[in-house]
Motif scaffolding. Structure first.
Motif, PDB file in Angstrom:
ATOM      1  N   ASN A  24     -41.449 -24.726 -30.700  1.00 26.06           N
ATOM      2  CA  ASN A  24     -40.994 -23.886 -29.584  1.00 26.06           C
ATOM      3  C   ASN A  24     -39.493 -23.629 -29.659  1.00 26.06           C
ATOM      4  O   ASN A  24     -39.021 -22.515 -29.376  1.00 26.06           O
ATOM      5  N   ASN A 143     -33.017 -35.795 -22.336  1.00 29.48           N
ATOM      6  CA  ASN A 143     -34.266 -35.995 -21.602  1.00 29.48           C
ATOM      7  C   ASN A 143     -34.040 -36.071 -20.090  1.00 29.48           C
ATOM      8  O   ASN A 143     -34.906 -36.532 -19.355  1.00 29.48           O
ATOM      9  N   GLU A 145     -32.698 -33.625 -16.684  1.00 29.60           N
ATOM     10  CA  GLU A 145     -32.448 -32.235 -16.303  1.00 29.60           C
ATOM     11  C   GLU A 145     -31.088 -32.039 -15.653  1.00 29.60           C
ATOM     12  O   GLU A 145     -30.508 -30.961 -15.733  1.00 29.60           O
ATOM     13  N   GLY A 204     -32.086 -30.358 -19.391  1.00 27.45           N
ATOM     14  CA  GLY A 204     -33.269 -30.903 -20.034  1.00 27.45           C
ATOM     15  C   GLY A 204     -33.613 -30.148 -21.303  1.00 27.45           C
ATOM     16  O   GLY A 204     -33.699 -28.914 -21.299  1.00 27.45           O
ATOM     17  N   LYS A 206     -36.434 -30.158 -23.091  1.00 25.58           N
ATOM     18  CA  LYS A 206     -37.809 -29.726 -23.313  1.00 25.58           C
ATOM     19  C   LYS A 206     -38.150 -28.416 -22.591  1.00 25.58           C
ATOM     20  O   LYS A 206     -39.191 -27.828 -22.838  1.00 25.58           O
ATOM     21  N   ASN A 207     -37.269 -27.988 -21.710  1.00 19.76           N
ATOM     22  CA  ASN A 207     -37.506 -26.767 -20.935  1.00 19.76           C
ATOM     23  C   ASN A 207     -36.975 -25.566 -21.718  1.00 19.76           C
ATOM     24  O   ASN A 207     -35.817 -25.183 -21.587  1.00 19.76           O
ATOM     25  N   ASN A 210     -35.507 -22.622 -19.804  1.00 17.48           N
ATOM     26  CA  ASN A 210     -34.204 -22.945 -19.222  1.00 17.48           C
ATOM     27  C   ASN A 210     -33.104 -22.891 -20.291  1.00 17.48           C
ATOM     28  O   ASN A 210     -31.993 -22.432 -20.026  1.00 17.48           O
TER      29      ASN A 210
END
Length: 226
Positions: A24, A143, A145, A204, A206-207, A210
């Motif tokens: 991703n 990890n 946000e 964060g 993993k977003n 964002n």
């Protein structure tokens, strides 16, 4: 236009490489770079789970020396960085950077950097590279946000903040670096960033949506330090 991302090892390899995130992230980076010819990215990657695992093994067997523990972590960052270099091999023409003080230009659209030497984390390498390439902001992906007023695992009254000064942030993280230290942005990097007047965005990792908003200077979830 060069942007600097400090990509936490806990995002790339929380225990082993996170292939879903990497796929991703690769898609996002490629699309963002393709949108304008002048866009370039510097990716500085941390050691993550492998660094902590090997450092803990060392501490369990021997009387731990800080420099030796740091070198173990640095080697883990270099493995993660080599993985990113391979994933972006068509866009990353230079070797992985180990010494940010020796680089002033790069071919291609991406430069990947890893740990340098004992005494600080890859956050500090990111600050060095931001200084050398004239970037005003370092985006720190981890990890968490947002930055909290205190460690939320220890203090239930800790609250997330949208923005804070370097003075307030440095009171929280202190001035000393300990190998494997878990904090939003390392103390050595924080001191240097404050001296340079750099802004750091903590968000964060993993977003993906964002991260895209941050790269495109749109509203995002995170904490601005500066």
């Amino acid at each position: 236009m060069v942007k600097v991302l400090s990509v936490g090892g806990s995002i790339v390899a929380p225990d082993k490489p996170d292939t879903e995130f990497l796929a991703n992230f690769s898609k996002l980076v490629r699309e963002w770079l393709a949108a304008a010819d002048d866009r370039k990215l510097i990716l500085v990657v941390g050691g993550g789970g492998p660094a902590r695992s090997y450092q803990n093994a060392y501490k369990a067997v021997a009387s731990a020396d800080a420099d030796q523990a740091d070198w173990i972590g640095i080697m883990a960052t270099r493995l993660n960085a080599q993985l990113l270099k391979a994933i972006f091999s068509d866009l990353c023409k230079n070797d992985v950077v180990y010494n940010p003080s020796e680089v002033s230009s790069f071919d291609g659209k991406i430069l990947v950097a890893a740990g340098w030497k004992p005494g600080f984390s890859t956050d500090t390498d990111a600050v060095f590279l931001a200084e050398r390439f004239g970037a005003k902001t370092v985006v720190n992906l981890s990890n968490i946000e947002k930055v909290y007023t205190d460690d939320p695992k220890k203090n239930p009254d800790a609250k997330p903040v949208d923005a804070m000064s370097w003075a307030d942030f440095r009171k929280m993280v202190g001035d000393d670096w300990v190998p494997g230290k878990n904090c939003p942005f390392d103390p050595i990097a924080s001191r240097r960033a404050q001296e340079l007047g750099l802004q750091v965005i903590c968000a964060g990792g993993k977003n993906i949506a964002n991260i895209q908003n941050i790269l495109e200077d749109k509203p995002f979830v995170g904490t601005i330090i500066g």
